[in-house]
Design an enzyme around this catalytic site. Structure first.
Site, PDB file in Angstrom:
ATOM      1  N   LYS A  62       0.836  -1.209   0.000  1.00 25.99           N
ATOM      2  CA  LYS A  62       0.000   0.000   0.000  1.00 25.99           C
ATOM      3  C   LYS A  62       0.873   1.262   0.000  1.00 25.99           C
ATOM      4  O   LYS A  62       2.073   1.194   0.300  1.00 25.99           O
ATOM      5  CB  LYS A  62      -0.909  -0.009   1.230  1.00 25.99           C
ATOM      6  CG  LYS A  62      -0.157   0.014   2.565  1.00 25.99           C
ATOM      7  CD  LYS A  62      -1.090  -0.278   3.742  1.00 25.99           C
ATOM      8  CE  LYS A  62      -0.306  -0.304   5.042  1.00 25.99           C
ATOM      9  NZ  LYS A  62      -1.140  -0.701   6.188  1.00 25.99           N
ATOM     10  N   TYR A  73      13.044  30.394   6.606  1.00 30.46           N
ATOM     11  CA  TYR A  73      11.825  31.048   7.100  1.00 30.46           C
ATOM     12  C   TYR A  73      11.779  31.077   8.622  1.00 30.46           C
ATOM     13  O   TYR A  73      12.005  30.060   9.286  1.00 30.46           O
ATOM     14  CB  TYR A  73      10.586  30.274   6.629  1.00 30.46           C
ATOM     15  CG  TYR A  73      10.333  30.344   5.139  1.00 30.46           C
ATOM     16  CD1 TYR A  73      10.219  31.561   4.481  1.00 30.46           C
ATOM     17  CD2 TYR A  73      10.190  29.175   4.408  1.00 30.46           C
ATOM     18  CE1 TYR A  73       9.954  31.603   3.116  1.00 30.46           C
ATOM     19  CE2 TYR A  73       9.927  29.214   3.043  1.00 30.46           C
ATOM     20  CZ  TYR A  73       9.817  30.436   2.401  1.00 30.46           C
ATOM     21  OH  TYR A  73       9.566  30.478   1.059  1.00 30.46           O
TER      22      TYR A  73
HETATM   23  C1  PLP Z   1      -0.259  -1.630   6.889  1.00 27.94           C
HETATM   24  C2  PLP Z   1      -0.734  -2.947   7.318  1.00 27.94           C
HETATM   25  C3  PLP Z   1       0.175  -4.013   7.476  1.00 27.94           C
HETATM   26  C4  PLP Z   1       1.676  -3.853   7.400  1.00 27.94           C
HETATM   27  O1  PLP Z   1       2.168  -3.235   8.576  1.00 27.94           O
HETATM   28  P1  PLP Z   1       3.737  -3.051   8.848  1.00 27.94           P
HETATM   29  O2  PLP Z   1       3.820  -2.518  10.225  1.00 27.94           O
HETATM   30  O3  PLP Z   1       4.213  -2.034   7.860  1.00 27.94           O
HETATM   31  O4  PLP Z   1       4.387  -4.354   8.654  1.00 27.94           O
HETATM   32  C5  PLP Z   1      -0.363  -5.266   7.741  1.00 27.94           C
HETATM   33  N1  PLP Z   1      -1.701  -5.449   7.871  1.00 27.94           N
HETATM   34  C6  PLP Z   1      -2.588  -4.437   7.765  1.00 27.94           C
HETATM   35  C7  PLP Z   1      -4.040  -4.697   7.948  1.00 27.94           C
HETATM   36  C8  PLP Z   1      -2.135  -3.150   7.501  1.00 27.94           C
HETATM   37  O5  PLP Z   1      -3.013  -2.148   7.414  1.00 27.94           O
END
Ligand code: PLP
Length: 392
Positions: free
Chosen positions: A57, A284
């Site tokens: 993602k 800034y």
């Molecule tokens: C983002 C996510 C993961 C991965 O988490 P990490 O801490 O990056 O390994 C796994 N399961 C779900 C449901 C998530 O939303």
């Protein structure tokens, strides 16, 4: 150092493609696919037999959605996890054929997109599974579903104490194939695993009911990176690593558990050099003043690229093998680095903002720690304005 036309060659498809106008920027993120492969292999070996769903993602945690998905598909990943349907559709359009689960909550109107594109949908309540079943029936197809049990995060999912209602509804959904049942940890604290263990126990109690009644096999999964590193009993049938796949540790104490290599480096070049007089304010708001005459260089990256503004006076840069501090406010497109009264730097010198150079290094973990955020946020903030250079 990457030559400009080398960068054009690596912009591969869709999400990972950088518009031509950015290709000549000196700022880029270097993605090392050999690190992705070795992290995946290490995780696969660590979870002894459990399947691995690679979480890609948010543009593959900034590494490139398609780049990561394709690399790991070739490496034999079992499935992919994304947050939103758009991410799944982009992967399908680019030819990714592995199972893809969308973690997020869904609305009825989105369901045909899942079913028509063979994307796994999260059913988080009785009404959702009923809607999914109806949508599949209408399309004359079957829907692949993962049932979501909330064991303590209070995000989405049926509460563990009323999960039988969702399981019963799933058993009465003739157009749905339940391929998984899952949950997510609210906390995996390496110093106190009580919360995680309690959630895991709730998950077991709840899934037992479905295990006794389901007519076909399904995967139970709960562990993301922290769970897979800290709690072997949470590996179950599948793990869902995100951060660890990219070679970044959720917590410093997890380092000793598994050897991982960072897959992303953030680099730029010096575009301006000057000497600043004692007491002169820099950037800034003059949030930093020179304690003595000093040399300051400017780097063409800012919060408009996702180099967080909260790293003002906190970020670091490596130039000519030496580590220096970001001084003053990070601007939208530029920021300043103090190289000291005798520091050496020339226009065009490489500036490493994440990664290493001549033995000096800056990690995602330390940047996150310096501004009290998670390493996830540092990575996913890096946006599409930064070209990705993929190293094979
Ligand atoms: C983002 C996510 C993961 C991965 O988490 P990490 O801490 O990056 O390994 C796994 N399961 C779900 C449901 C998530 O939303």
């Amino acid at each position: 150092m990457v030559k400009p036309n080398e960068r054009v060659l690596i912009a591969e498809t869709m999400t990972d493609q950088t518009t031509a106008q950015f290709v000549h920027r000196p700022t880029y993120a270097e993605v090392d696919t050999s690190a992705l492969r070795s992290n995946f292999d290490a995780i696969k070996a660590h979870v002894s037999g459990a399947k691995v769903m690679a979480v890609v993602k948010a543009n593959g945690y900034g590494h490139g959605l398609f780049t990561v998905a394709r690399e790991l598909e070739r490496r034999g990943v079992d499935s992919l996890g994304v947050a939103y349907i758009e991410e799944a559709l982009e992967l399908r359009a680019a030819g990714i054929s592995s199972p893809i689960l969308v973690f997020g909550g869904v609305l009825k109107d989105q369901l045909p997109l899942f079913i028509n594109n063979d994307v796994d949908v999260t059913a988080s309540s009785v009404s959702k599974i009923e809607q999914i079943d109806t949508a599949a029936k209408t399309l004359g197809k079957r829907a692949r579903v993962h049932l979501k049990v909330d064991t303590g995060l209070e995000r989405i999912g049926v509460h563990y104490y009323s999960s039988q209602t969702l399981f019963d509804a799933a058993l009465n959904a003739p157009h749905c194939d339940v391929v998984g049942v899952y949950s997510h940890f609210a906390e995996v604290n390496p110093n106190d695993l009580f919360v995680a263990k309690e959630q895991l126990a709730r998950f077991h109690d709840s899934t037992r009911y479905f295990q006794q009644r389901a007519t076909r096999p399904f995967l139970r999964h709960i562990a993301a990176s922290s769970g897979l590193l800290m709690l072997p009993e949470s590996h179950l049938d599948m793990v869902r690593p995100g951060l660890s796949l990219y070679g970044v540790y959720p917590h410093p104490e997890m380092r000793e558990r598994l050897k991982l290599s960072p897959a992303l480096a953030l680099k730029s070049q010096v575009v301006f050099f000057k000497v600043v007089k004692k007491d002169a304010g820099v950037s800034y708001g003059h949030l930093w003043r020179a304690p003595h005459d000093t040399r300051i260089i400017t780097v063409p990256i800012g919060y408009g690229d996702g180099y967080l503004r909260s790293l003002s006076n906190k970020g670091a840069a490596i130039i000519r093998g030496k580590r220096h501090s970001v001084v003053g406010a990070v601007c939208m497109d530029q920021m300043m680095v103090n190289i000291g009264s005798d520091g050496e730097a020339y226009n065009g010198d490489e500036v490493v903002l994440i990664g290493s150079q001549n033995g000096a290094s800056i990690t995602v973990e330390e940047l996150a720690d310096s501004i009290q955020t998670t390493p996830h946020e540092i990575l996913v903030a890096l946006n599409q304005r930064i070209p990705r250079v993929v190293r094979r």
